[in-house]
Design a protein around this motif. Structure first.
Motif, PDB file in Angstrom:
ATOM      1  N   LYS A 112       0.859  -1.203  -0.012  1.00  0.00           N
ATOM      2  CA  LYS A 112       0.054   0.105   0.138  1.00  0.00           C
ATOM      3  C   LYS A 112       1.035   1.218   0.133  1.00  0.00           C
ATOM      4  O   LYS A 112       0.735   2.205  -0.739  1.00  0.00           O
ATOM      5  CB  LYS A 112      -1.022  -0.133   1.082  1.00  0.00           C
ATOM      6  CG  LYS A 112      -2.112   0.978   1.370  1.00  0.00           C
ATOM      7  CD  LYS A 112      -3.064   0.536   2.276  1.00  0.00           C
ATOM      8  CE  LYS A 112      -3.159   0.415   3.591  1.00  0.00           C
ATOM      9  NZ  LYS A 112      -2.800   2.011   4.429  1.00  0.00           N
ATOM     10  N   SER A 113       1.867   1.246   0.727  1.00  0.00           N
ATOM     11  CA  SER A 113       2.775   2.507   0.916  1.00  0.00           C
ATOM     12  C   SER A 113       3.445   2.798  -0.331  1.00  0.00           C
ATOM     13  O   SER A 113       3.507   3.927  -1.001  1.00  0.00           O
ATOM     14  CB  SER A 113       3.740   2.335   2.042  1.00  0.00           C
ATOM     15  OG  SER A 113       3.226   2.156   3.170  1.00  0.00           O
ATOM     16  N   ARG A 123       2.683   5.987  -3.120  1.00  0.00           N
ATOM     17  CA  ARG A 123       4.012   6.809  -3.729  1.00  0.00           C
ATOM     18  C   ARG A 123       4.204   6.430  -5.162  1.00  0.00           C
ATOM     19  O   ARG A 123       4.818   7.543  -5.923  1.00  0.00           O
ATOM     20  CB  ARG A 123       5.283   6.406  -2.762  1.00  0.00           C
ATOM     21  CG  ARG A 123       5.181   6.703  -1.478  1.00  0.00           C
ATOM     22  CD  ARG A 123       6.143   5.947  -0.391  1.00  0.00           C
ATOM     23  NE  ARG A 123       6.127   6.457   0.839  1.00  0.00           N
ATOM     24  CZ  ARG A 123       5.285   6.438   1.830  1.00  0.00           C
ATOM     25  NH1 ARG A 123       4.153   5.585   1.500  1.00  0.00           N
ATOM     26  NH2 ARG A 123       5.483   6.871   3.047  1.00  0.00           N
ATOM     27  N   ARG A 146      -1.903  12.777   4.517  1.00  0.00           N
ATOM     28  CA  ARG A 146      -0.796  13.452   4.974  1.00  0.00           C
ATOM     29  C   ARG A 146       0.243  13.772   3.839  1.00  0.00           C
ATOM     30  O   ARG A 146       0.871  14.671   3.794  1.00  0.00           O
ATOM     31  CB  ARG A 146      -0.432  12.478   6.133  1.00  0.00           C
ATOM     32  CG  ARG A 146      -1.414  12.350   7.180  1.00  0.00           C
ATOM     33  CD  ARG A 146      -0.383  12.176   8.606  1.00  0.00           C
ATOM     34  NE  ARG A 146      -1.278  12.174   9.708  1.00  0.00           N
ATOM     35  CZ  ARG A 146      -1.683  11.055  10.327  1.00  0.00           C
ATOM     36  NH1 ARG A 146      -1.443   9.843   9.953  1.00  0.00           N
ATOM     37  NH2 ARG A 146      -2.847  11.198  11.487  1.00  0.00           N
ATOM     38  N   ALA A 186       7.623   9.306  15.806  1.00  0.00           N
ATOM     39  CA  ALA A 186       8.340   8.542  14.705  1.00  0.00           C
ATOM     40  C   ALA A 186       7.284   8.265  13.589  1.00  0.00           C
ATOM     41  O   ALA A 186       6.295   7.406  13.724  1.00  0.00           O
ATOM     42  CB  ALA A 186       9.017   7.002  15.053  1.00  0.00           C
ATOM     43  N   SER A 187       7.139   9.127  12.548  1.00  0.00           N
ATOM     44  CA  SER A 187       6.118   8.755  11.343  1.00  0.00           C
ATOM     45  C   SER A 187       6.484   9.016   9.802  1.00  0.00           C
ATOM     46  O   SER A 187       7.131   9.778   9.649  1.00  0.00           O
ATOM     47  CB  SER A 187       4.927   9.689  11.790  1.00  0.00           C
ATOM     48  OG  SER A 187       4.181   9.961  10.563  1.00  0.00           O
ATOM     49  N   GLN A 204       4.752   9.083   7.712  1.00  0.00           N
ATOM     50  CA  GLN A 204       3.833   9.831   6.784  1.00  0.00           C
ATOM     51  C   GLN A 204       4.204  11.291   6.910  1.00  0.00           C
ATOM     52  O   GLN A 204       3.922  12.080   5.907  1.00  0.00           O
ATOM     53  CB  GLN A 204       2.172   9.590   7.086  1.00  0.00           C
ATOM     54  CG  GLN A 204       1.955   8.200   6.889  1.00  0.00           C
ATOM     55  CD  GLN A 204       0.512   8.017   7.320  1.00  0.00           C
ATOM     56  OE1 GLN A 204      -0.146   8.759   8.086  1.00  0.00           O
ATOM     57  NE2 GLN A 204      -0.029   7.002   6.941  1.00  0.00           N
ATOM     58  N   ILE A 231       4.778  -1.244  12.955  1.00  0.00           N
ATOM     59  CA  ILE A 231       3.516  -0.321  13.458  1.00  0.00           C
ATOM     60  C   ILE A 231       2.009  -0.774  13.008  1.00  0.00           C
ATOM     61  O   ILE A 231       1.108  -0.740  13.812  1.00  0.00           O
ATOM     62  CB  ILE A 231       3.739   1.207  13.219  1.00  0.00           C
ATOM     63  CG1 ILE A 231       2.903   1.828  13.969  1.00  0.00           C
ATOM     64  CG2 ILE A 231       3.749   1.380  11.713  1.00  0.00           C
ATOM     65  CD1 ILE A 231       3.028   1.866  15.399  1.00  0.00           C
ATOM     66  N   ASP A 232       2.066  -1.283  11.724  1.00  0.00           N
ATOM     67  CA  ASP A 232       0.724  -1.599  11.202  1.00  0.00           C
ATOM     68  C   ASP A 232       0.356  -2.989  11.776  1.00  0.00           C
ATOM     69  O   ASP A 232      -0.593  -3.807  11.300  1.00  0.00           O
ATOM     70  CB  ASP A 232       0.773  -1.703   9.829  1.00  0.00           C
ATOM     71  CG  ASP A 232       0.663  -0.137   9.304  1.00  0.00           C
ATOM     72  OD1 ASP A 232       0.143   0.688  10.324  1.00  0.00           O
ATOM     73  OD2 ASP A 232       1.139   0.303   8.417  1.00  0.00           O
ATOM     74  N   GLU A 241       1.291   5.616  19.317  1.00  0.00           N
ATOM     75  CA  GLU A 241       0.600   5.643  18.171  1.00  0.00           C
ATOM     76  C   GLU A 241      -0.337   4.877  17.567  1.00  0.00           C
ATOM     77  O   GLU A 241      -1.427   5.354  16.815  1.00  0.00           O
ATOM     78  CB  GLU A 241       2.101   5.626  17.082  1.00  0.00           C
ATOM     79  CG  GLU A 241       2.781   6.923  17.022  1.00  0.00           C
ATOM     80  CD  GLU A 241       2.039   8.122  16.430  1.00  0.00           C
ATOM     81  OE1 GLU A 241       1.600   7.728  15.156  1.00  0.00           O
ATOM     82  OE2 GLU A 241       1.819   8.859  17.134  1.00  0.00           O
ATOM     83  N   ARG A 296      -7.151  -3.931   9.389  1.00  0.00           N
ATOM     84  CA  ARG A 296      -6.528  -4.974   9.914  1.00  0.00           C
ATOM     85  C   ARG A 296      -7.090  -5.644  11.181  1.00  0.00           C
ATOM     86  O   ARG A 296      -6.659  -6.603  11.519  1.00  0.00           O
ATOM     87  CB  ARG A 296      -5.239  -4.213  10.357  1.00  0.00           C
ATOM     88  CG  ARG A 296      -4.527  -3.493   9.114  1.00  0.00           C
ATOM     89  CD  ARG A 296      -3.086  -3.040   9.404  1.00  0.00           C
ATOM     90  NE  ARG A 296      -2.649  -2.186   8.524  1.00  0.00           N
ATOM     91  CZ  ARG A 296      -2.243  -2.446   7.098  1.00  0.00           C
ATOM     92  NH1 ARG A 296      -2.302  -3.608   6.319  1.00  0.00           N
ATOM     93  NH2 ARG A 296      -1.869  -1.531   6.451  1.00  0.00           N
TER      94      ARG A 296
HETATM   95  C1  S3P Z   1       2.620   4.823   6.264  1.00  0.00           C
HETATM   96  C2  S3P Z   1       3.094   4.968   7.477  1.00  0.00           C
HETATM   97  C3  S3P Z   1       2.283   4.539   8.806  1.00  0.00           C
HETATM   98  C4  S3P Z   1       1.677   3.421   8.621  1.00  0.00           C
HETATM   99  C5  S3P Z   1       0.734   3.841   7.582  1.00  0.00           C
HETATM  100  C6  S3P Z   1       1.387   3.984   6.303  1.00  0.00           C
HETATM  101  C7  S3P Z   1       3.103   5.486   5.131  1.00  0.00           C
HETATM  102  O1  S3P Z   1       1.741   5.694   9.267  1.00  0.00           O
HETATM  103  O2  S3P Z   1       0.751   3.278   9.688  1.00  0.00           O
HETATM  104  O3  S3P Z   1      -0.098   2.330   7.451  1.00  0.00           O
HETATM  105  O4  S3P Z   1       2.862   4.892   3.927  1.00  0.00           O
HETATM  106  O5  S3P Z   1       3.872   6.252   5.169  1.00  0.00           O
HETATM  107  P1  S3P Z   1       2.707   6.728  10.432  1.00  0.00           P
HETATM  108  O6  S3P Z   1       3.457   7.548   9.583  1.00  0.00           O
HETATM  109  O7  S3P Z   1       1.486   7.521  10.947  1.00  0.00           O
HETATM  110  O8  S3P Z   1       3.260   5.858  11.678  1.00  0.00           O
END
Ligand code: S3P
Length: 437
Positions: free
Chosen positions: A24-25, A29, A101, A169-170, A172, A317-318, A341, A390
């Motif tokens: 997905k990420s 992008r 974001r 720590a994000s 996004q 994190i996910d 988080e 999830r």
């Molecule tokens: C993601 C970053 C994570 C993750 C999200 C996808 C991304 O979020 O939980 O499912 O694609 O950059 P955070 O940056 O808020 O931790």
């Protein structure tokens, strides 16, 4: 999306060799950078889930010609960094925090206004973490009370690069600021309190955009160019995680998940489950378009409780919903800390997972920044996913070890990240059916 519930009959084991949908990420992008690049970007393995499709629709609404998706294949005719057109209407991003974001940073540098909207869950999620640093760069963004969506981004306000020590720590937030940095005067630098997924940095470099690094800081200089390239999106380790969980906890299971992205900023789930005694191996490691991939071999094993090392939290994190179900099936107690988080994801994953595990008879004790779970016998019962994809999928896998059927409410959002989940799980051994409500 039509609402639906999952019903899972107890028992069974997982078997087979298969590929879960695209990351997905990386899919998000690929659309964003492909649109801003010069030339045609061809994408394969794109995730045709609602979240990534929301990003795709947004760029079409800003004049980018994108053909597909056709079996995960797309062709994006990039318009260059300054070629986006003003959208005629507000941009609706559904459930997708990543879209909102990252777009916030990308749109803050445009000459036109735009409005970002989301569903009920996304409209509750914190956005000040991006709007405040963007304001410090010169952006003008109006939010609802509490700093949440809808967000109105005023165009025509020049951005200036800056240095930002991120409080959370994000990935996004980091990605949002790097994307804004492409449009800013001078250099934009960020430092994260712990490493997070680095797909944005890798893809920028893949598109020929220099990424600056200096003692834990990462940055870009504004005013460069992106050159189109091909992107092969690996299978999403976050989707693979549900099958890894299922194969770990259901005795007699053995699965091979093919072509999974194993970027080291994403593999915390494998490290944590292996610390718990899982039998997970990465084989046939290779690199595809700047991202490492492997086939993930999983066999069932008796798990035991652990104290989860805090440095692994951002790297998994996910995957905590899946890890919590693993902990419920383990001998002894698992303790998670440093994971506040989780309270601001698609749902409050600490509260919602504790509620669901307790409904199935497990001793789960939520704490402000984590959870303590003592493994036991999972009973059948009814749990509410609170519309969180999830959570729905991890409780589906819990059926492999439960004493009776599990009914999971509000599962439509599984489509956001894992279209076809119930069919794929059913084909490989889970007694699951989706029922309209
Ligand atoms: C993601 C970053 C994570 C993750 C999200 C996808 C991304 O979020 O939980 O499912 O694609 O950059 P955070 O940056 O808020 O931790």
């Amino acid at each position: 999306m039509e609402e639906r519930n999952f019903v899972v009959d107890p028992g069974g084991a997982l078997h087979g060799r298969f590929r879960v949908p695209g990351d997905k990420s990386i899919s998000h992008r690929s659309i964003m950078l492909g649109s801003l690049a010069e030339g045609e970007t061809r994408v394969s393995g794109f995730l045709e889930g609602a979240d990534a499709l929301a990003t795709l629709a947004t760029f079409r609404a800003m004049g980018v010609v994108i053909s597909g998706p056709d079996h995960g294949r797309l062709r994006i005719s990039g318009v260059g960094l300054h070629g986006l057109q003003p959208p005629a209407e507000p941009l609706y991003l559904g459930n997708s925090g990543t879209s909102m974001r990252l777009l916030c940073g990308l749109l803050a540098g445009q000459s036109f206004d735009s409005v970002l909207q989301g569903d009920e869950s996304l409209s509750r999620r914190p956005m000040k973490r991006v709007t405040e640093p963007l304001a410090a760069m010169g952006a003008r963004i109006e939010a609802a009370e509490g700093g949440t969506a809808p967000l109105t981004i005023r165009g025509g306000h020049p951005l200036t690069g800056f240095r930002y020590d991120m409080p959370v720590a994000s990935a996004q937030v980091k990605s949002c600021l790097l994307l804004a940095g492409l449009f800013a005067e001078g250099e934009t630098w960020v430092r994260e309190p712990a490493p997070t997924r680095d797909h944005t940095e890798r893809m920028l470099e893949g598109f020929g955009y220099p990424v600056l690094r200096d003692q834990g800081w990462v940055g870009v200089a504004g005013g460069g160019r992106l050159r189109a390239g091909d992107i092969d999106v690996p299978a999403d380790i976050s989707s693979a995680a549900f099958f890894i969980l299922g194969a770990c906890i259901a005795p007699g299971s053995e699965v091979v998940l093919e072509h999974v992205g194993i970027n080291p900023t994403r593999t915390g789930v494998i490290d944590i489950l292996n610390l718990m005694g899982a039998d997970i191996e990465l084989r046939h490691r290779r690199e595809v378009g700047g991202e490492p991939v492997a086939d993930v071999h999983v066999r069932s094993a008796q798990l035991h409780g652990i104290r989860i090392p805090e440095h692994l939290v951002p790297l998994a994190i996910d995957e905590f919903p899946a890890i919590f179900v693993a902990a419920a099936c383990a001998r002894g107690t698992t303790v998670l800390t440093g994971a506040e988080e989780l309270r601001v994801k698609e749902s409050d994953r600490i509260a919602v997972m504790a509620e669901g595990l307790r409904a199935l008879g497990i001793d789960a004790r939520p704490t402000p920044d984590g959870m303590e779970i003592t493994g036991g016998e999972l009973a059948g019962g009814r749990v509410d996913s609170h519309g969180d994809h999830r959570i729905a999928m991890c409780f589906a896998m819990a059926g492999l070890r439960s004493g009776g059927p599990i009914e999971i409410a509000r599962c439509a959002n599984v489509e956001t990240s894992f279209p076809g989940f119930a069919d794929l799980a059913s084909a490989h051994g889970l007694a699951i059916r989706a029922e309209p409500v």
